[in-house]
Design an enzyme around this catalytic site. Structure first.
Site, PDB file in Angstrom:
ATOM      1  CG  HIS A 126     -15.169  29.833   5.522  1.00  0.00           C
ATOM      2  ND1 HIS A 126     -16.424  30.396   5.687  1.00  0.00           N
ATOM      3  CD2 HIS A 126     -14.415  30.374   6.501  1.00  0.00           C
ATOM      4  CE1 HIS A 126     -16.416  31.233   6.717  1.00  0.00           C
ATOM      5  NE2 HIS A 126     -15.193  31.241   7.221  1.00  0.00           N
ATOM      6  CG  ASN A 220     -27.670  41.257   3.999  1.00  0.00           C
ATOM      7  OD1 ASN A 220     -28.825  40.851   3.812  1.00  0.00           O
ATOM      8  ND2 ASN A 220     -26.729  40.517   4.558  1.00  0.00           N
TER       9      ASN A 220
HETATM   10  C1  BV8 Z   1     -12.377  29.115  13.952  1.00  0.00           C
HETATM   11  C2  BV8 Z   1     -17.424  26.115   4.990  1.00  0.00           C
HETATM   12  C3  BV8 Z   1     -10.815  28.745  15.720  1.00  0.00           C
HETATM   13  C4  BV8 Z   1     -18.130  24.799   5.079  1.00  0.00           C
HETATM   14  C5  BV8 Z   1     -18.174  27.514   6.858  1.00  0.00           C
HETATM   15  C6  BV8 Z   1     -16.048  33.777  18.177  1.00  0.00           C
HETATM   16  C7  BV8 Z   1     -17.319  33.998  18.642  1.00  0.00           C
HETATM   17  C8  BV8 Z   1     -18.310  33.053  18.463  1.00  0.00           C
HETATM   18  C9  BV8 Z   1     -18.043  31.845  17.806  1.00  0.00           C
HETATM   19  C10 BV8 Z   1     -16.789  31.619  17.356  1.00  0.00           C
HETATM   20  C11 BV8 Z   1     -15.795  32.590  17.536  1.00  0.00           C
HETATM   21  N1  BV8 Z   1     -14.652  32.097  16.969  1.00  0.00           N
HETATM   22  C12 BV8 Z   1     -14.896  30.857  16.457  1.00  0.00           C
HETATM   23  C13 BV8 Z   1     -16.195  30.549  16.683  1.00  0.00           C
HETATM   24  C14 BV8 Z   1     -16.846  29.294  16.295  1.00  0.00           C
HETATM   25  C15 BV8 Z   1     -17.333  29.336  14.848  1.00  0.00           C
HETATM   26  C16 BV8 Z   1     -18.424  30.347  14.663  1.00  0.00           C
HETATM   27  O1  BV8 Z   1     -18.188  31.450  14.198  1.00  0.00           O
HETATM   28  N2  BV8 Z   1     -19.634  29.964  15.025  1.00  0.00           N
HETATM   29  C17 BV8 Z   1     -20.757  30.855  14.832  1.00  0.00           C
HETATM   30  C18 BV8 Z   1     -21.862  30.138  14.083  1.00  0.00           C
HETATM   31  C19 BV8 Z   1     -21.215  31.337  16.193  1.00  0.00           C
HETATM   32  N3  BV8 Z   1     -16.248  29.613  13.932  1.00  0.00           N
HETATM   33  C20 BV8 Z   1     -15.427  28.626  13.546  1.00  0.00           C
HETATM   34  O2  BV8 Z   1     -15.515  27.487  13.984  1.00  0.00           O
HETATM   35  C21 BV8 Z   1     -14.339  28.978  12.545  1.00  0.00           C
HETATM   36  N4  BV8 Z   1     -13.087  28.463  13.026  1.00  0.00           N
HETATM   37  O3  BV8 Z   1     -12.640  30.222  14.320  1.00  0.00           O
HETATM   38  O4  BV8 Z   1     -11.323  28.342  14.474  1.00  0.00           O
HETATM   39  C22 BV8 Z   1     -11.867  28.513  16.809  1.00  0.00           C
HETATM   40  C23 BV8 Z   1     -12.715  27.404  16.765  1.00  0.00           C
HETATM   41  C24 BV8 Z   1     -13.669  27.223  17.797  1.00  0.00           C
HETATM   42  C25 BV8 Z   1     -13.779  28.151  18.833  1.00  0.00           C
HETATM   43  C26 BV8 Z   1     -12.939  29.280  18.842  1.00  0.00           C
HETATM   44  C27 BV8 Z   1     -11.979  29.456  17.825  1.00  0.00           C
HETATM   45  C28 BV8 Z   1     -14.612  28.322  11.213  1.00  0.00           C
HETATM   46  C29 BV8 Z   1     -15.838  28.915  10.580  1.00  0.00           C
HETATM   47  C30 BV8 Z   1     -15.989  28.395   9.134  1.00  0.00           C
HETATM   48  C31 BV8 Z   1     -17.106  27.386   9.064  1.00  0.00           C
HETATM   49  N5  BV8 Z   1     -17.309  26.990   7.666  1.00  0.00           N
HETATM   50  N6  BV8 Z   1     -18.278  27.154   5.577  1.00  0.00           N
HETATM   51  C32 BV8 Z   1     -19.347  24.766   4.206  1.00  0.00           C
HETATM   52  O5  BV8 Z   1     -19.616  25.723   3.448  1.00  0.00           O
HETATM   53  O6  BV8 Z   1     -20.044  23.737   4.277  1.00  0.00           O
HETATM   54  S1  BV8 Z   1     -19.163  28.732   7.446  1.00  0.00           S
HETATM   55  C33 BV8 Z   1     -20.501  28.962   6.459  1.00  0.00           C
HETATM   56  O7  BV8 Z   1     -21.200  30.084   7.046  1.00  0.00           O
HETATM   57  C34 BV8 Z   1     -20.256  29.394   5.028  1.00  0.00           C
HETATM   58  O8  BV8 Z   1     -18.896  29.608   4.707  1.00  0.00           O
HETATM   59  C35 BV8 Z   1     -20.975  30.715   4.962  1.00  0.00           C
HETATM   60  O9  BV8 Z   1     -20.495  31.543   4.023  1.00  0.00           O
HETATM   61  C36 BV8 Z   1     -20.722  31.194   6.339  1.00  0.00           C
HETATM   62  C37 BV8 Z   1     -21.394  32.400   6.806  1.00  0.00           C
HETATM   63  O10 BV8 Z   1     -22.696  32.356   6.355  1.00  0.00           O
HETATM   64  P1  BV8 Z   1     -23.091  33.442   5.242  1.00  0.00           P
HETATM   65  O11 BV8 Z   1     -22.145  33.328   4.108  1.00  0.00           O
HETATM   66  O12 BV8 Z   1     -23.219  34.752   5.896  1.00  0.00           O
HETATM   67  O13 BV8 Z   1     -24.447  32.851   4.764  1.00  0.00           O
HETATM   68  P2  BV8 Z   1     -25.855  32.960   5.524  1.00  0.00           P
HETATM   69  O14 BV8 Z   1     -26.769  31.997   4.865  1.00  0.00           O
HETATM   70  O15 BV8 Z   1     -25.639  32.908   7.006  1.00  0.00           O
HETATM   71  O16 BV8 Z   1     -26.347  34.462   5.227  1.00  0.00           O
HETATM   72  C38 BV8 Z   1     -26.636  34.851   3.902  1.00  0.00           C
HETATM   73  C39 BV8 Z   1     -26.777  36.348   3.936  1.00  0.00           C
HETATM   74  O17 BV8 Z   1     -26.997  36.789   2.599  1.00  0.00           O
HETATM   75  C40 BV8 Z   1     -27.969  36.816   4.756  1.00  0.00           C
HETATM   76  O18 BV8 Z   1     -27.576  37.948   5.523  1.00  0.00           O
HETATM   77  C41 BV8 Z   1     -28.995  37.223   3.695  1.00  0.00           C
HETATM   78  O19 BV8 Z   1     -29.800  38.316   4.145  1.00  0.00           O
HETATM   79  C42 BV8 Z   1     -28.108  37.662   2.575  1.00  0.00           C
HETATM   80  N7  BV8 Z   1     -28.689  37.535   1.236  1.00  0.00           N
HETATM   81  C43 BV8 Z   1     -29.615  36.647   0.794  1.00  0.00           C
HETATM   82  N8  BV8 Z   1     -29.836  36.868  -0.531  1.00  0.00           N
HETATM   83  C44 BV8 Z   1     -29.019  37.882  -0.905  1.00  0.00           C
HETATM   84  C45 BV8 Z   1     -28.276  38.295   0.209  1.00  0.00           C
HETATM   85  N9  BV8 Z   1     -27.371  39.295   0.149  1.00  0.00           N
HETATM   86  C46 BV8 Z   1     -27.191  39.905  -1.035  1.00  0.00           C
HETATM   87  N10 BV8 Z   1     -27.860  39.556  -2.156  1.00  0.00           N
HETATM   88  C47 BV8 Z   1     -28.773  38.557  -2.125  1.00  0.00           C
HETATM   89  N11 BV8 Z   1     -29.443  38.226  -3.246  1.00  0.00           N
END
Ligand code: BV8
Length: 259
Positions: A126, A220
């Site tokens: 990303h 996790n």
């Molecule tokens: C794309 C950069 C083509 C910016 C980010 C298929 C199905 C459904 C949806 C889609 C799909 N294909 C595409 C999509 C749309 C979309 C998407 O996935 N939407 C989701 C929300 C449904 N994807 C996209 O748009 C991607 N592009 O595919 O292009 C396309 C486009 C549109 C439609 C079709 C195709 C681009 C995605 C990238 C977005 N940019 N970041 C920025 O940072 O500001 S994403 C962002 O979320 C971050 O990068 C982050 O890393 C990422 C995922 O989140 P996590 O890292 O998992 O963080 P989160 O807070 O969610 O979770 C933390 C976890 O850690 C938790 O589980 C927690 O329990 C755990 N935790 C907490 N403490 C600890 C721990 N684990 C271990 N130790 C600890 N101490």
């Protein structure tokens, strides 16, 4: 269900692996003090949904707000240090490559903490918040290590500067995707660490690894949509569990042996 002793199981799998692929998310940086992506942001940002700010539409509509948010995150990340989880991953890579193995770190994180911990083969799926690019020329800049003073910032060519990250709705960099797919199809161990496994395409990487015959694990504190799919599910913080795995990896056989 979490395994009886997943740490030993994961360490055993690492010891005998030829190619380990690790996917990390914001959870790996949580113990460094950076808020996870879906944590409520503090202060000014508490009333904004990060997912709404991390889009081209938000930047188009309000470049000042979006660039202020990213610059605050950029400064916040620079004030953080790699935690024991980042450091353990860098050591695991060193040990594996020293015995002729491969280690690929696919990260969704944009904070560059893996690089600062010493990880070498890092694929930034990303992008990174530490580099910004001109929306007019595409030229990239590394802003100085202090808060920006102009919002939205502009390049010398006069174009708006944006963070070099992948926003929702934007394609991932082709080179990053190609490197990820090659590594996933070649690996014999896939570990998903600190990610909620909801953002695609990274959330579907486990399926590629499984179809390549890799063993799979997750670290996790909570379960995620991929928990039912993994061979080893370790519940806990990556900063605590990864050093334990490193300790239990001990002397490792040359790559590929003992499988
Ligand atoms: C794309 C950069 C083509 C910016 C980010 C298929 C199905 C459904 C949806 C889609 C799909 N294909 C595409 C999509 C749309 C979309 C998407 O996935 N939407 C989701 C929300 C449904 N994807 C996209 O748009 C991607 N592009 O595919 O292009 C396309 C486009 C549109 C439609 C079709 C195709 C681009 C995605 C990238 C977005 N940019 N970041 C920025 O940072 O500001 S994403 C962002 O979320 C971050 O990068 C982050 O890393 C990422 C995922 O989140 P996590 O890292 O998992 O963080 P989160 O807070 O969610 O979770 C933390 C976890 O850690 C938790 O589980 C927690 O329990 C755990 N935790 C907490 N403490 C600890 C721990 N684990 C271990 N130790 C600890 N101490």
């Amino acid at each position: 269900m979490p395994d009886a002793d997943p740490i030993s199981a994961i360490a055993k799998a690492v010891r005998s692996a030829r190619h380990v692929v690790v996917l990390t998310g914001a959870g790996v940086s949580a113990e460094s003090g950076t808020p996870t992506f879906r944590d409520a942001m503090t202060g000014l940002w508490a009333s904004f949904n990060p997912q709404e700010l991390a889009t081209p539409e938000a930047f188009e509509k309000n470049p000042e707000l979006v660039t202020r948010w990213y610059d605050q995150r950029r400064i916040g990340c620079m004030a953080c240090a790699p935690n024991p989880g980042h450091l353990a991953l860098a050591r695991l890579e060193e040990q594996l490559t020293a015995r002729g193995g491969r280690f690929t770190l696919l990260t969704q994180n944009v904070d560059r903490l893996h690089h600062r911990a010493g990880s070498i083969n890092v694929v930034e799926l990303h992008g990174t918040i530490m580099v910004w690019r001109c929306t007019r020329t595409g030229r990239e800049f590394t802003p100085p290590a202090e808060p920006m003073t102009e919002f939205p910032p502009r390049s010398p060519a006069g174009g708006l500067l944006r963070p070099n990250v992948v926003w929702f709705g934007e394609m991932l960099p082709e080179s990053a995707l190609a490197a990820a797919f090659e590594a996933l199809q070649d690996c014999d161990l896939f570990l998903s660490i600190g990610t909620s496994s909801v953002v695609h395409p990274a959330a579907s990487f486990i399926h590629i690894a499984k179809s390549a015959g890799a063993a799979t694990g997750e670290i996790n504190p909570e379960s995620t949509p991929i928990t039912p799919l993994v061979d080893f599910a370790a519940r806990g913080k990556s900063g605590e569990l990864l050093p334990l795995i490193l300790d239990r990896c001990g002397p490792q056989a040359p790559a590929g042996e003992g499988r």
